[in-house]
Design a protein around this motif. Structure first.
Motif, PDB file in Angstrom:
ATOM      1  N   ASP A  93       0.851  -1.189   0.000  1.00  0.00           N
ATOM      2  CA  ASP A  93       0.000   0.000   0.000  1.00  0.00           C
ATOM      3  C   ASP A  93       0.888   1.242   0.000  1.00  0.00           C
ATOM      4  N   PRO A  94       0.525   2.276  -0.750  1.00  0.00           N
ATOM      5  CA  PRO A  94       1.337   3.501  -0.742  1.00  0.00           C
ATOM      6  C   PRO A  94       1.441   4.134   0.654  1.00  0.00           C
ATOM      7  N   LEU A  95       0.481   3.854   1.505  1.00  0.00           N
ATOM      8  CA  LEU A  95       0.479   4.397   2.858  1.00  0.00           C
ATOM      9  C   LEU A  95       0.951   3.366   3.902  1.00  0.00           C
ATOM     10  N   ALA A  96       1.768   2.406   3.475  1.00  0.00           N
ATOM     11  CA  ALA A  96       2.202   1.323   4.359  1.00  0.00           C
ATOM     12  C   ALA A  96       2.872   1.848   5.628  1.00  0.00           C
ATOM     13  N   LEU A  97       3.704   2.866   5.495  1.00  0.00           N
ATOM     14  CA  LEU A  97       4.378   3.426   6.673  1.00  0.00           C
ATOM     15  C   LEU A  97       3.360   4.037   7.632  1.00  0.00           C
ATOM     16  N   LEU A  98       2.342   4.689   7.100  1.00  0.00           N
ATOM     17  CA  LEU A  98       1.294   5.264   7.944  1.00  0.00           C
ATOM     18  C   LEU A  98       0.555   4.181   8.724  1.00  0.00           C
ATOM     19  N   TYR A  99       0.255   3.054   8.071  1.00  0.00           N
ATOM     20  CA  TYR A  99      -0.373   1.927   8.758  1.00  0.00           C
ATOM     21  C   TYR A  99       0.533   1.406   9.877  1.00  0.00           C
ATOM     22  N   ASP A 100       1.834   1.290   9.593  1.00  0.00           N
ATOM     23  CA  ASP A 100       2.787   0.815  10.600  1.00  0.00           C
ATOM     24  C   ASP A 100       2.859   1.767  11.794  1.00  0.00           C
ATOM     25  N   LEU A 101       2.896   3.057  11.520  1.00  0.00           N
ATOM     26  CA  LEU A 101       2.975   4.043  12.594  1.00  0.00           C
ATOM     27  C   LEU A 101       1.685   4.087  13.410  1.00  0.00           C
ATOM     28  N   ALA A 102       0.545   3.941  12.747  1.00  0.00           N
ATOM     29  CA  ALA A 102      -0.740   3.904  13.460  1.00  0.00           C
ATOM     30  C   ALA A 102      -0.801   2.674  14.369  1.00  0.00           C
ATOM     31  N   PHE A 103      -0.265   1.553  13.896  1.00  0.00           N
ATOM     32  CA  PHE A 103      -0.208   0.320  14.680  1.00  0.00           C
ATOM     33  C   PHE A 103       0.609   0.549  15.945  1.00  0.00           C
ATOM     34  N   LEU A 104       1.771   1.208  15.807  1.00  0.00           N
ATOM     35  CA  LEU A 104       2.618   1.517  16.957  1.00  0.00           C
ATOM     36  C   LEU A 104       1.936   2.509  17.898  1.00  0.00           C
ATOM     37  N   ALA A 105       1.293   3.532  17.330  1.00  0.00           N
ATOM     38  CA  ALA A 105       0.614   4.532  18.160  1.00  0.00           C
ATOM     39  C   ALA A 105      -0.516   3.901  18.966  1.00  0.00           C
ATOM     40  N   LEU A 106      -1.255   2.995  18.345  1.00  0.00           N
ATOM     41  CA  LEU A 106      -2.329   2.299  19.055  1.00  0.00           C
ATOM     42  C   LEU A 106      -1.755   1.456  20.196  1.00  0.00           C
ATOM     43  N   GLY A 107      -0.671   0.753  19.928  1.00  0.00           N
ATOM     44  CA  GLY A 107      -0.024  -0.036  20.971  1.00  0.00           C
ATOM     45  C   GLY A 107       0.452   0.833  22.122  1.00  0.00           C
ATOM     46  N   LEU A 108       1.048   1.978  21.811  1.00  0.00           N
ATOM     47  CA  LEU A 108       1.526   2.888  22.843  1.00  0.00           C
ATOM     48  C   LEU A 108       0.362   3.431  23.667  1.00  0.00           C
ATOM     49  N   LEU A 109      -0.714   3.813  23.010  1.00  0.00           N
ATOM     50  CA  LEU A 109      -1.893   4.326  23.701  1.00  0.00           C
ATOM     51  C   LEU A 109      -2.478   3.270  24.646  1.00  0.00           C
ATOM     52  N   ILE A 110      -2.634   2.052  24.159  1.00  0.00           N
ATOM     53  CA  ILE A 110      -3.178   0.978  24.988  1.00  0.00           C
ATOM     54  C   ILE A 110      -2.261   0.709  26.183  1.00  0.00           C
ATOM     55  N   ALA A 111      -0.951   0.687  25.961  1.00  0.00           N
ATOM     56  CA  ALA A 111       0.006   0.438  27.049  1.00  0.00           C
ATOM     57  C   ALA A 111      -0.038   1.557  28.086  1.00  0.00           C
ATOM     58  N   ILE A 112      -0.133   2.796  27.643  1.00  0.00           N
ATOM     59  CA  ILE A 112      -0.192   3.933  28.577  1.00  0.00           C
ATOM     60  C   ILE A 112      -1.459   3.870  29.418  1.00  0.00           C
ATOM     61  N   ILE A 113      -2.579   3.586  28.790  1.00  0.00           N
ATOM     62  CA  ILE A 113      -3.835   3.461  29.534  1.00  0.00           C
ATOM     63  C   ILE A 113      -3.715   2.339  30.567  1.00  0.00           C
ATOM     64  N   GLY A 114      -3.187   1.206  30.147  1.00  0.00           N
ATOM     65  CA  GLY A 114      -2.997   0.083  31.070  1.00  0.00           C
ATOM     66  C   GLY A 114      -2.079   0.437  32.216  1.00  0.00           C
ATOM     67  N   TYR A 115      -1.012   1.145  31.915  1.00  0.00           N
ATOM     68  CA  TYR A 115      -0.056   1.545  32.951  1.00  0.00           C
ATOM     69  C   TYR A 115      -0.729   2.414  34.009  1.00  0.00           C
ATOM     70  N   PHE A 116      -1.497   3.402  33.567  1.00  0.00           N
ATOM     71  CA  PHE A 116      -2.143   4.294  34.531  1.00  0.00           C
ATOM     72  C   PHE A 116      -3.245   3.603  35.325  1.00  0.00           C
ATOM     73  N   ILE A 117      -3.954   2.687  34.716  1.00  0.00           N
ATOM     74  CA  ILE A 117      -4.960   1.923  35.465  1.00  0.00           C
ATOM     75  C   ILE A 117      -4.266   1.075  36.522  1.00  0.00           C
ATOM     76  N   ARG A 118      -3.184   0.387  36.158  1.00  0.00           N
ATOM     77  CA  ARG A 118      -2.432  -0.443  37.111  1.00  0.00           C
ATOM     78  C   ARG A 118      -1.786   0.401  38.197  1.00  0.00           C
ATOM     79  N   ARG A 119      -1.202   1.507  37.802  1.00  0.00           N
ATOM     80  CA  ARG A 119      -0.488   2.358  38.754  1.00  0.00           C
ATOM     81  C   ARG A 119      -1.423   2.826  39.863  1.00  0.00           C
ATOM     82  N   ASN A 120      -2.625   3.201  39.523  1.00  0.00           N
ATOM     83  CA  ASN A 120      -3.588   3.654  40.522  1.00  0.00           C
ATOM     84  C   ASN A 120      -3.982   2.535  41.468  1.00  0.00           C
ATOM     85  N   SER A 121      -4.014   1.304  40.978  1.00  0.00           N
ATOM     86  CA  SER A 121      -4.401   0.190  41.853  1.00  0.00           C
ATOM     87  C   SER A 121      -3.246  -0.257  42.743  1.00  0.00           C
TER      88      SER A 121
END
Length: 155
Positions: A118-146
């Motif tokens: 896909d011409p936007l292959a890099l964008l898909y890869d970066l979105a995949f990483l951004a989603l992973g980072l977002l999910i990890a950050i949310i998980g970290y803050f939920i765990r940290r509070n507990s």
């Protein structure tokens, strides 16, 4: 079982379960439903099927191991905080899967892209990483509070 042992089982179990779950979603969505890529983009279909089979077996093992560890941990006494700890660990594991798989397979080893060709292959890869980072950050803050509660799990 001591508080520390229960906490470790909950910690490892929720993380491994989240890691395996995100791996299973990756395999189901990107490999099978969308057919955008396989673990190894071999020129012959049998190589792709074999590499995906090994991948699916590995994430299934992670799901089973995570489930067993959570089962061994038992129910936390403080159900509300216990839920937050397990959900946070699950999301942290899921996000870390995306980050590791994206960085290692898509960028370092260049085994495959999220959507190769896909011409936007890099964008898909970066979105995949951004989603992973977002999910990890949310998980970290939920765990940290507990984690702030000393009496999280009964002996």
């Amino acid at each position: 079982m001591t508080k520390r042992t229960k906490r470790r089982l909950l910690d490892y179990g929720s993380f491994i379960l989240g890691f395996g779950f995100m791996g299973a979603l990756d395999g189901i969505i990107f490999h099978q439903l969308l057919q955008w890529h396989s673990v190894i983009m071999a020129t012959d279909r049998s190589g792709q099927i074999f590499s995906d089979g090994i991948f699916h077996f590995a994430v299934t093992v992670a799901l089973v191991v995570g489930g067993i560890l959570l089962w061994l941990a038992g129910n936390p006494t403080s159900l509300e905080k216990g839920k937050r700890f397990v959900i946070g660990g699950f999301l942290l594991g899921a996000g870390i899967f995306n980050l590791l798989e994206g960085i290692i397979d898509h960028h370092i080893l260049q085994i495959h892209r999220v959507k190769p060709g896909d011409p936007l292959a890099l964008l898909y890869d970066l979105a995949f990483l951004a989603l992973g980072l977002l999910i990890a950050i949310i998980g970290y803050f939920i765990r940290r509070n507990s984690k702030n509660d000393q009496e999280f799990i009964s002996a």
